[in-house]
Design an enzyme around this catalytic site. Structure first.
Site, PDB file in Angstrom:
ATOM      1  N   ASP A 196      42.081  12.371  64.625  1.00 16.89           N
ATOM      2  CA  ASP A 196      44.182  10.740  64.468  1.00 16.89           C
ATOM      3  C   ASP A 196      43.960  10.718  65.427  1.00 16.89           C
ATOM      4  O   ASP A 196      44.396  10.951  66.402  1.00 16.89           O
ATOM      5  CB  ASP A 196      45.356  11.841  63.547  1.00 16.89           C
ATOM      6  CG  ASP A 196      46.836  10.567  63.247  1.00 16.89           C
ATOM      7  OD1 ASP A 196      45.699   9.526  63.840  1.00 16.89           O
ATOM      8  OD2 ASP A 196      47.345  10.709  63.051  1.00 16.89           O
TER       9      ASP A 196
ATOM     10  N   ASN B  80      43.709  -6.138  59.519  1.00 15.87           N
ATOM     11  CA  ASN B  80      43.000  -7.555  58.396  1.00 15.87           C
ATOM     12  C   ASN B  80      43.687  -8.585  59.982  1.00 15.87           C
ATOM     13  O   ASN B  80      44.113  -8.908  60.918  1.00 15.87           O
ATOM     14  CB  ASN B  80      43.642  -7.319  57.068  1.00 15.87           C
ATOM     15  CG  ASN B  80      45.127  -7.260  57.866  1.00 15.87           C
ATOM     16  OD1 ASN B  80      45.535  -8.255  58.129  1.00 15.87           O
ATOM     17  ND2 ASN B  80      46.382  -6.118  56.902  1.00 15.87           N
TER      18      ASN B  80
ATOM     19  N   GLY C 297      46.052   2.001  55.977  1.00 17.14           N
ATOM     20  CA  GLY C 297      44.927   3.072  56.963  1.00 17.14           C
ATOM     21  C   GLY C 297      45.364   3.426  58.134  1.00 17.14           C
ATOM     22  O   GLY C 297      46.590   3.081  58.481  1.00 17.14           O
ATOM     23  N   VAL C 298      44.232   2.741  58.608  1.00 19.55           N
ATOM     24  CA  VAL C 298      44.123   3.000  60.300  1.00 19.55           C
ATOM     25  C   VAL C 298      45.456   2.774  60.730  1.00 19.55           C
ATOM     26  O   VAL C 298      46.466   2.471  61.573  1.00 19.55           O
ATOM     27  CB  VAL C 298      43.502   3.525  61.445  1.00 19.55           C
ATOM     28  CG1 VAL C 298      42.293   2.234  61.577  1.00 19.55           C
ATOM     29  CG2 VAL C 298      43.443   3.507  63.196  1.00 19.55           C
ATOM     30  N   ASP C 299      45.109   1.068  60.485  1.00 21.31           N
ATOM     31  CA  ASP C 299      45.729   0.139  60.505  1.00 21.31           C
ATOM     32  C   ASP C 299      47.943   0.572  60.638  1.00 21.31           C
ATOM     33  O   ASP C 299      48.607   0.549  61.554  1.00 21.31           O
ATOM     34  CB  ASP C 299      45.824  -1.415  60.108  1.00 21.31           C
ATOM     35  CG  ASP C 299      46.667  -2.231  60.762  1.00 21.31           C
ATOM     36  OD1 ASP C 299      47.155  -2.497  61.644  1.00 21.31           O
ATOM     37  OD2 ASP C 299      46.324  -3.764  59.960  1.00 21.31           O
TER      38      ASP C 299
ATOM     39  N   SER D 263      36.167  -1.393  59.167  1.00 21.87           N
ATOM     40  CA  SER D 263      35.619  -1.030  58.043  1.00 21.87           C
ATOM     41  C   SER D 263      34.668  -0.184  57.106  1.00 21.87           C
ATOM     42  O   SER D 263      34.473  -0.607  55.787  1.00 21.87           O
ATOM     43  CB  SER D 263      34.580  -2.277  57.738  1.00 21.87           C
ATOM     44  OG  SER D 263      34.696  -3.203  58.853  1.00 21.87           O
ATOM     45  N   THR D 264      35.446   1.132  57.508  1.00 28.46           N
ATOM     46  CA  THR D 264      34.662   2.086  56.160  1.00 28.46           C
ATOM     47  C   THR D 264      35.820   3.268  55.186  1.00 28.46           C
ATOM     48  O   THR D 264      34.644   3.357  55.192  1.00 28.46           O
ATOM     49  CB  THR D 264      33.372   3.332  57.029  1.00 28.46           C
ATOM     50  OG1 THR D 264      34.453   4.367  57.586  1.00 28.46           O
ATOM     51  CG2 THR D 264      33.182   2.576  58.061  1.00 28.46           C
ATOM     52  N   GLY D 265      36.386   2.102  55.123  1.00 27.42           N
ATOM     53  CA  GLY D 265      38.224   3.017  54.534  1.00 27.42           C
ATOM     54  C   GLY D 265      37.747   1.911  53.333  1.00 27.42           C
ATOM     55  O   GLY D 265      36.939   1.058  52.361  1.00 27.42           O
ATOM     56  N   VAL D 266      39.141   1.186  53.336  1.00 26.96           N
ATOM     57  CA  VAL D 266      39.629  -0.035  52.341  1.00 26.96           C
ATOM     58  C   VAL D 266      38.442  -0.777  52.536  1.00 26.96           C
ATOM     59  O   VAL D 266      37.851  -1.472  51.420  1.00 26.96           O
ATOM     60  CB  VAL D 266      41.080  -0.689  52.586  1.00 26.96           C
ATOM     61  CG1 VAL D 266      41.175  -1.672  51.209  1.00 26.96           C
ATOM     62  CG2 VAL D 266      41.663   0.403  52.379  1.00 26.96           C
TER      63      VAL D 266
END
Ligand code: ADP
Length: 163
Positions: A8, A22, A30-32, A115-118
């Site tokens: 994490d 974003n 997500g990570v944000d 960029s590899t999530g949502v």
């Protein structure tokens, strides 16, 4: 030097973590979301002063309650099939973050898989771009410790194969 971990990113103990933010820079999922929750309201208040960020660019803030001293916020591309400069924009994210870290004289930086999530960027291509771009930037400061922090098993496996 490049390192790979499956963990994490919020727990990273070092100079800077990168946030896959974003354009508003005001938090999200997500990570944000995880980074903002762990850093506390101070991070949100500072982000409000930044006027957002365009895809491919990056902006730095303090780390507040995080273990990391700084957060470098970058906005990845939303995958739209690949014909919309997504690869170039993703490479620019890694490049801009590395540039900020080098300019600030930081010794360590941790990247999530931007960029590899949502945002839906294909993970194998994103891993290629991340590794190639970071390697290129490391030529400017070879002693910098760069961590790719993978959260999901698929990214971890891909990075392990490529590195
Ligand atoms: P994006 O909108 O850029 O796709 P996401 O946050 O949806 O951002 O996903 C980006 C990557 O971050 C994904 O690979 C996801 O597995 C990873 N991720 C989610 N939470 C964490 C976390 N706490 N630490 C590190 N990586 C994380």
């Amino acid at each position: 030097m490049i390192h790979l971990t499956k963990s994490d990113i919020v727990c990273f103990l070092g100079d800077a973590i990168v946030n896959a933010a974003n354009s508003s820079l005001l938090g999200g999922g997500g990570v944000d979301g995880a980074i903002h929750r762990a850093a506390g309201m101070g991070l949100y208040e500072e982000c409000k002063t930044l006027g957002g960020c365009i895809p491919g660019d990056a902006k730095v803030t303090g780390g507040y309650k995080l273990n990391a001293k700084y957060v470098i916020h970058t906005v990845g591309p939303v995958w739209q099939g690949g014909g919309n400069n997504e690869a170039e924009v993703l490479a620019s994210c890694y490049k801009q973050c590395m540039e900020i870290a080098i300019e600030m004289g930081l010794g360590s930086i941790a990247f999530p898989n931007v960029s590899t999530g949502v945002y839906g960027f294909p993970k194998p291509l994103a891993a290629d771009i991340a590794i190639a771009t970071v390697k290129q930037m490391l030529l400017l400061k070879p002693e910098m410790e760069v961590y790719f922090v993978c959260f999901d098993e698929e990214n971890y496996r891909l990075y392990k194969e490529l590195m």
